[in-house]
Design a protein around this motif. Sequence first.
Motif, PDB file in Angstrom:
ATOM      1  N   UNK A  74       0.829  -1.379   0.057  1.00 16.35           N
ATOM      2  CA  UNK A  74       0.171  -0.378  -0.433  1.00 16.35           C
ATOM      3  C   UNK A  74       0.611   1.366  -0.385  1.00 16.35           C
ATOM      4  N   UNK A  75       1.837   1.132   1.048  1.00 13.40           N
ATOM      5  CA  UNK A  75       2.615   2.466   1.128  1.00 13.40           C
ATOM      6  C   UNK A  75       3.546   2.853  -0.257  1.00 13.40           C
ATOM      7  N   UNK A  76       3.697   1.447  -0.893  1.00 12.69           N
ATOM      8  CA  UNK A  76       4.927   1.843  -2.409  1.00 12.69           C
ATOM      9  C   UNK A  76       3.742   2.278  -4.020  1.00 12.69           C
ATOM     10  N   UNK A  77       2.351   1.710  -3.100  1.00 13.78           N
ATOM     11  CA  UNK A  77       1.467   2.308  -4.031  1.00 13.78           C
ATOM     12  C   UNK A  77       1.352   3.570  -3.893  1.00 13.78           C
ATOM     13  N   UNK A  78       1.136   4.152  -2.604  1.00 14.34           N
ATOM     14  CA  UNK A  78       0.941   6.145  -2.753  1.00 14.34           C
ATOM     15  C   UNK A  78       1.901   6.492  -2.974  1.00 14.34           C
ATOM     16  N   UNK A  79       3.383   5.826  -3.129  1.00 16.42           N
ATOM     17  CA  UNK A  79       4.503   6.759  -3.063  1.00 16.42           C
ATOM     18  C   UNK A  79       4.438   6.216  -4.689  1.00 16.42           C
ATOM     19  N   UNK A  80       4.338   5.414  -5.796  1.00 17.27           N
ATOM     20  CA  UNK A  80       4.496   5.414  -6.937  1.00 17.27           C
ATOM     21  C   UNK A  80       3.057   6.308  -7.620  1.00 17.27           C
TER      22      UNK A  80
END
Length: 334
Positions: A139-145
Amino acid sequence: MPMRQPFLSLKLGPLKLAGMIAVTYAGFTLAAMFIASYVVTNMATSKLQMTELELWKGIAFVVSTAGVVFYLSFVFLHWLSEREKELSSHRQALIRSEQRGMAGLLASAVAHNLKNQLCVLIETVEELNRTHMFAEEVQRLHEQVDSIYQMVQELQQIGRERQGEPASVFDFSRVVKESVRMGRLHPKVRACEVTVDTPQQLLCRGYPAWIRQMLFNFLLNAAEAMGGRGSVRVSLREDEDGIWLTVSDTGPGVPHDEVPNLFQPFFTTKEWGTGLGLFSIRAAAEAHGGRVSYRPGPLGGAEFQVWFPPRMREGAALHRPNGFTEPPPTGSHP
Ligand code: ADP
């Protein structure tokens, strides 16, 4: 107040103007000479008195012509210096507009290439998401991307803005809080105390991804200056002069002699620094028509302040900002 220049406002060519001045001068001096000679001849009763009067006539002539020469040269030199100032400000404006044009072009080209690479990354994150493993990290990766993707899109938009495409509407308060939340996850920021003070909601028109990057850079710089421990205060407020984003810290601040270089590209005092963080903050502020400044802060360290013009609010309140998926936040909070 600009001085009036009666001769120069006639808009004559240099030759005509010089000719006119010479003819006027010759006319006046000849008339003065004839009148003075007539007066001297009629007034003088002796040869001695005549010589004396001739001397005074000569002195009066020199003094009055010196006055005229002084006035004309003053008018002319003043006009020249005003023209010089005007020309130099036009030159500066031209250079700035050329630089902006180049920056816009470069931004679009970089954005285009980044977007291609990002599409692959997004696809990989989606794939990971489908496996339901490491849900929180994904989810965090998603937000950053997502944030990077939005930034790239806005980078392209800055280029297009010059052709009349408007920036998007967003809630500034929410962007600040979200950015701080993401920034706190950075290993260098994690041990710092970060407080945020924003209005409940502040709808604006602009480039939220750039504001996120701005905050991220401010936080990281503050954390690095404080050696990973200390306090950072982020505040957002609005008044009739515009919107003010302020970041203060408890670090050592910036030495007086380094302040003029702060926003120049490649200025860094860190061994592995790039010197592009504050420069990109300045570019982001300018893309919004704003300005960034530095001063020693109330917490004993650095204080950076970004001013955004009131026009960022124009028309924004009538729109629903992009990505409003959760209820608006409730008031200022630490
Ligand atoms: P970099 O972080 O790569 O050095 P920046 O442009 O972000 O590049 O910062 C330039 C310089 O400004 C830093 O090297 C540092 O000397 C100074 N600086 C920036 N923020 C702060 C701060 N909060 N406190 C003290 N100095 C700072």
